[in-house]
Scaffold this active site. Structure first.
Site, PDB file in Angstrom:
ATOM      1  N   CYS A 118      46.662  32.107  32.903  1.00  0.00           N
ATOM      2  CA  CYS A 118      46.017  33.414  32.784  1.00  0.00           C
ATOM      3  C   CYS A 118      45.226  33.727  34.053  1.00  0.00           C
ATOM      4  CB  CYS A 118      45.093  33.434  31.569  1.00  0.00           C
ATOM      5  SG  CYS A 118      44.395  35.069  31.203  1.00  0.00           S
ATOM      6  N   CYS A 119      44.469  32.737  34.557  1.00  0.00           N
ATOM      7  CA  CYS A 119      43.728  32.922  35.814  1.00  0.00           C
ATOM      8  C   CYS A 119      44.670  33.209  36.975  1.00  0.00           C
ATOM      9  CB  CYS A 119      42.895  31.676  36.126  1.00  0.00           C
ATOM     10  SG  CYS A 119      41.445  31.437  35.073  1.00  0.00           S
ATOM     11  N   CYS A 201      35.330  36.640  33.404  1.00  0.00           N
ATOM     12  CA  CYS A 201      35.904  37.462  32.336  1.00  0.00           C
ATOM     13  C   CYS A 201      35.077  37.305  31.058  1.00  0.00           C
ATOM     14  CB  CYS A 201      37.343  37.050  32.078  1.00  0.00           C
ATOM     15  SG  CYS A 201      38.477  37.393  33.443  1.00  0.00           S
ATOM     16  N   CYS A 204      35.771  34.436  28.584  1.00  0.00           N
ATOM     17  CA  CYS A 204      35.679  33.094  29.167  1.00  0.00           C
ATOM     18  C   CYS A 204      34.296  32.774  29.716  1.00  0.00           C
ATOM     19  CB  CYS A 204      36.716  32.926  30.273  1.00  0.00           C
ATOM     20  SG  CYS A 204      38.418  33.148  29.708  1.00  0.00           S
ATOM     21  N   CYS A 228      39.040  28.452  38.782  1.00  0.00           N
ATOM     22  CA  CYS A 228      40.113  29.360  38.369  1.00  0.00           C
ATOM     23  C   CYS A 228      41.299  29.333  39.323  1.00  0.00           C
ATOM     24  CB  CYS A 228      39.582  30.784  38.239  1.00  0.00           C
ATOM     25  SG  CYS A 228      38.979  31.479  39.787  1.00  0.00           S
TER      26      CYS A 228
END
Length: 238
Positions: A118-119, A201, A204, A228
């Protein structure tokens, strides 16, 4: 390049921030970029880099999962420093749709691999577009932020991105950074005063409990070193 970086790092030792920024900007003739996530360090640097707006491209990565408060400080920053003209880079919509279809909208909670993917989609890939063609990348990294960052230099060769990374606030403490914000009335994310010392985010990031290290609120469900993928510090060979 190694000789140039070593020379500049020696010259930068003990140099005041204002002088150091001017010195480094003068010594790199190619494209120079400054990345901001609107955290406290980046906000402090924004103030001091604003006079060099014509020489530096300022950008931010909008992952699509930001806090409302981050957008608010973005707007306040634009209002105070309009010359910077912050460019925004978004993730590829098709990549995001593929990820959500495969893992779910919050699939990053399920495994470290999912979270890193996702990162990668929301940060690392857009970063490549943002820094393309750059010779110098200015960041708000500080040595005390995490163990991963404790052995950095002011200027380092970033092998993965093939450019020089400059960390002007490297030896600043958090209190010293806060003093810059107060002294110059620099816009600050309202979440900071609520214990969000490192803001990423929204899904997170959580507020820190008393006594927790600086980045404990990032990906708090994971153990070990947590990054990340934007800043990798494994290559020290230039």
């Amino acid at each position: 390049m190694k000789e140039k970086i070593d020379y500049l790092n020696r010259e930068l030792q003990g140099m005041p921030l204002v002088d150091a920024l001017a010195f480094v900007i003068k010594n790199f003739e190619g494209k120079k970029v400054f990345s901001t996530s609107f955290g406290i360090e980046d906000q402090a640097l924004t103030h001091f880099l604003a006079p060099y707006a014509e020489f530096i491209t300022t950008f931010t990565l909008d992952t699509g999962r930001q806090f409302t408060e981050t957008y608010e400080v973005f707007q306040r920053t634009q209002n105070k420093y309009p010359a910077l003209n912050v460019q925004t880079f978004f993730p590829d919509a098709e990549d995001v749709n593929t990820y959500v279809s495969k893992h779910g909208v919050n699939g990053f909670y399920n495994s470290i691999e999912n979270r890193k993917e996702c990162c990668r989609i929301r940060k690392v890939v857009p970063l490549q577009r943002a820094i393309k063609g750059a010779e110098l990348w200015i960041t708000g990294l500080r040595a005390e932020q995490s163990e991963n960052r404790s052995d950095m230099q002011f200027l380092e060769w970033d092998e993965a991105n093939q450019l020089v990374k400059y960390n002007p606030l490297l030896h600043y403490s958090l209190k010293e950074t806060e003093a810059l914000i107060d002294t110059y009335n620099i816009p600050l994310n309202s979440l900071y005063k609520k214990g969000y010392l490192s803001i990423g985010c929204a899904p997170c990031t959580r507020a820190l409990a008393e006594g927790e290290p600086f980045r404990a609120g990032r990906w708090w469900w994971e153990d070990g070193k947590k990054e990340c993928g934007l800043h990798i510090h494994t290559d020290k060979n230039y």
